[in-house]
Enzyme design. Structure first.
Site, PDB file in Angstrom:
ATOM      1  N   TYR A   1       0.813  -1.214   0.000  1.00  0.00           N
ATOM      2  CA  TYR A   1       0.000   0.000   0.000  1.00  0.00           C
ATOM      3  C   TYR A   1       0.848   1.265   0.000  1.00  0.00           C
ATOM      4  O   TYR A   1       0.372   2.339  -0.362  1.00  0.00           O
ATOM      5  CB  TYR A   1      -0.942   0.017   1.210  1.00  0.00           C
ATOM      6  CG  TYR A   1      -2.049  -1.012   1.157  1.00  0.00           C
ATOM      7  CD1 TYR A   1      -2.261  -1.792   0.035  1.00  0.00           C
ATOM      8  CD2 TYR A   1      -2.881  -1.214   2.236  1.00  0.00           C
ATOM      9  CE1 TYR A   1      -3.258  -2.747  -0.012  1.00  0.00           C
ATOM     10  CE2 TYR A   1      -3.894  -2.162   2.210  1.00  0.00           C
ATOM     11  CZ  TYR A   1      -4.072  -2.927   1.084  1.00  0.00           C
ATOM     12  OH  TYR A   1      -5.079  -3.856   1.050  1.00  0.00           O
TER      13      TYR A   1
ATOM     14  N   LYS B   1       3.510 -15.302   2.811  1.00  0.00           N
ATOM     15  CA  LYS B   1       3.477 -16.091   1.571  1.00  0.00           C
ATOM     16  C   LYS B   1       4.923 -16.408   1.196  1.00  0.00           C
ATOM     17  O   LYS B   1       5.407 -16.139   0.094  1.00  0.00           O
ATOM     18  CB  LYS B   1       2.761 -15.303   0.464  1.00  0.00           C
ATOM     19  CG  LYS B   1       2.455 -16.125  -0.792  1.00  0.00           C
ATOM     20  CD  LYS B   1       1.501 -17.277  -0.553  1.00  0.00           C
ATOM     21  CE  LYS B   1       1.164 -17.965  -1.872  1.00  0.00           C
ATOM     22  NZ  LYS B   1       0.399 -19.221  -1.658  1.00  0.00           N
TER      23      LYS B   1
ATOM     24  N   ASP C   1      -2.944 -18.229   2.143  1.00  0.00           N
ATOM     25  CA  ASP C   1      -4.075 -18.946   1.543  1.00  0.00           C
ATOM     26  C   ASP C   1      -4.630 -19.992   2.511  1.00  0.00           C
ATOM     27  O   ASP C   1      -5.849 -20.163   2.624  1.00  0.00           O
ATOM     28  CB  ASP C   1      -3.690 -19.575   0.205  1.00  0.00           C
ATOM     29  CG  ASP C   1      -2.310 -20.201   0.204  1.00  0.00           C
ATOM     30  OD1 ASP C   1      -1.572 -20.064   1.198  1.00  0.00           O
ATOM     31  OD2 ASP C   1      -1.959 -20.832  -0.811  1.00  0.00           O
TER      32      ASP C   1
ATOM     33  N   ASP D   1      -5.416  -6.625   5.877  1.00  0.00           N
ATOM     34  CA  ASP D   1      -6.614  -5.948   5.395  1.00  0.00           C
ATOM     35  C   ASP D   1      -7.668  -6.968   4.990  1.00  0.00           C
ATOM     36  O   ASP D   1      -8.851  -6.857   5.345  1.00  0.00           O
ATOM     37  CB  ASP D   1      -6.232  -5.062   4.202  1.00  0.00           C
ATOM     38  CG  ASP D   1      -7.339  -4.103   3.793  1.00  0.00           C
ATOM     39  OD1 ASP D   1      -8.381  -4.063   4.475  1.00  0.00           O
ATOM     40  OD2 ASP D   1      -7.159  -3.394   2.795  1.00  0.00           O
TER      41      ASP D   1
ATOM     42  N   ASP E   1     -11.111  -8.618   7.569  1.00  0.00           N
ATOM     43  CA  ASP E   1     -12.501  -8.539   7.132  1.00  0.00           C
ATOM     44  C   ASP E   1     -13.158  -9.910   7.145  1.00  0.00           C
ATOM     45  O   ASP E   1     -14.338 -10.056   7.493  1.00  0.00           O
ATOM     46  CB  ASP E   1     -12.593  -7.931   5.731  1.00  0.00           C
ATOM     47  CG  ASP E   1     -12.569  -6.410   5.749  1.00  0.00           C
ATOM     48  OD1 ASP E   1     -12.401  -5.842   6.848  1.00  0.00           O
ATOM     49  OD2 ASP E   1     -12.719  -5.797   4.688  1.00  0.00           O
TER      50      ASP E   1
END
Length: 357
Positions: free
Chosen positions: A142, A191, A223, A247, A251
């Site tokens: 970001y 990852k 994942d 992020d 959620d």
């Protein structure tokens, strides 16, 4: 004690839910002789409309001068066509950077009263769950280099994921220190089988973990983490991860609590000042209709009392009041679910919590 609080009500339902949190803060604080003094500043789409800038300098200065910051929500379709640097969401990145807020803490707890609203099978959440998602907030993709260029297949866009050892180390310490106050278990999400930035992330996490022999530390690929959250959420205690992964996963963790309208968050830096906000968006479709769930913002105010203002007795009272109201069966529209009860409004839910206080 007296506290100076900066209010960033923002867009959509932001003003409604912040007003609810202010009312609850005032009543809970008064019991212990605490007084809150509020100054409202513009941020987001409303700031762009008024000044042409989603994050005016006055807002940044006001937040820096405050003891803490309470934020509603920003953004909405009205501003979706603006250039990237003028969109309301850019203000969020800007204020986090300006205040040095590199840690985002998002607790996800399944309330007993809302167990039926959890979208997972009952046997998967029989004993509930209570996890804390710790997301690095000012680094990663970001904030990395980005742009557009001519590529192999023609015009293309790129965003760069980049982390320094220092950025990973400081968020790791937040996670391990938090775990010491909970169930002493940290799961780091990355990852590392693909990304070099994740390999560095994992190396630093393991190095810092050696300083916390009393805390169990393990790794999980992002994942797999997405799958495990809906398979066995109770296995998680403290989760630490990068900006983008956090992020997304936070959620997901919010949704399995029954409603994203229930979850608070804290953004913290090196000092005591923090910024507190619900994790849901501005919900422009219900703005001004008195339908919003104020609980996430009210619980964010409780987190502010606990982490920044250091008045945990006020935080305890607010959280107990929310529990009491939910256990009594009161519901806003987003958490009615299968109960069949008539939903109450934002102001009615606020009044119920005030009465419980």
């Amino acid at each position: 004690m007296d506290f100076n609080i900066a209010l960033l009500k923002g867009d959509g339902i932001g003003p409604e839910i912040v007003d609810s949190a202010v009312a609850v803060l005032d009543k809970a604080g008064a019991k212990y002789g605490h007084a809150f003094h509020y100054t409202a500043y513009l941020m987001g789409g409303c700031a762009y409309d008024a000044t042409g800038n989603p994050l005016p300098e006055e807002t940044v200065k006001g937040c820096l001068a405050s003891d803490s910051v309470l934020l509603g929500a920003v953004g909405g379709p009205k501003w979706d066509t603006l250039p990237g640097h003028l969109r309301p969401e850019k203000a969020l990145l800007g204020i986090r950077s300006a205040l040095g807020l590199f840690t985002n803490i998002r607790p996800a707890k399944l309330y007993k009263a809302l167990k039926a609203e959890c979208p997972l099978r009952p046997d998967l959440v029989e004993n509930g769950f209570d996890l804390m998602m710790i997301r690095e907030l000012t680094g990663g993709i970001y904030f990395g280099e980005r742009g557009r260029r001519e590529g192999k297949y023609g015009p293309e866009a790129y965003d760069t994921e980049c982390y320094s050892e220092m950025e990973v180390e400081r968020i790791a310490r937040v996670a391990f220190n938090s775990a010491r106050k909970r169930r002493k278990k940290v799961i780091s999400i990355d990852k590392a089988n693909v990304l070099e930035s994740s390999r560095l992330w994992r190396e630093v996490i393991h190095r810092v973990a050696q300083e916390y022999p009393d805390v169990e530390c393990s790794d999980m690929l992002v994942d797999n983490a997405a799958m495990q959250l809906v398979k066995n959420p109770a296995q998680f205690d403290v989760v630490v991860t990068s900006n983008m992964f956090g992020d997304i996963l936070s959620d997901e963790s919010s949704q399995i609590t029954g409603s994203i309208g229930m979850l608070p968050s804290a953004s913290l830096g090196e000092g005591s000042r923090g910024m507190y906000e619900p994790i849901h968006g501005s919900a422009p479709d219900i703005a001004g209709q008195n339908k919003a769930n104020p609980i996430a913002t009210i619980l964010s105010a409780a987190m502010m009392c606990r982490f920044s203002l250091e008045i945990p007795e006020v935080a305890d009272d607010i959280e107990k009041a929310v529990d009491e109201v939910l256990n009594a069966g009161w519901r806003t529209a987003d958490i009615v679910g299968s109960t069949g009860v008539t939903p109450i409004s934002c102001t009615e839910m606020t009044e119920k919590i005030l009465a419980a206080l």
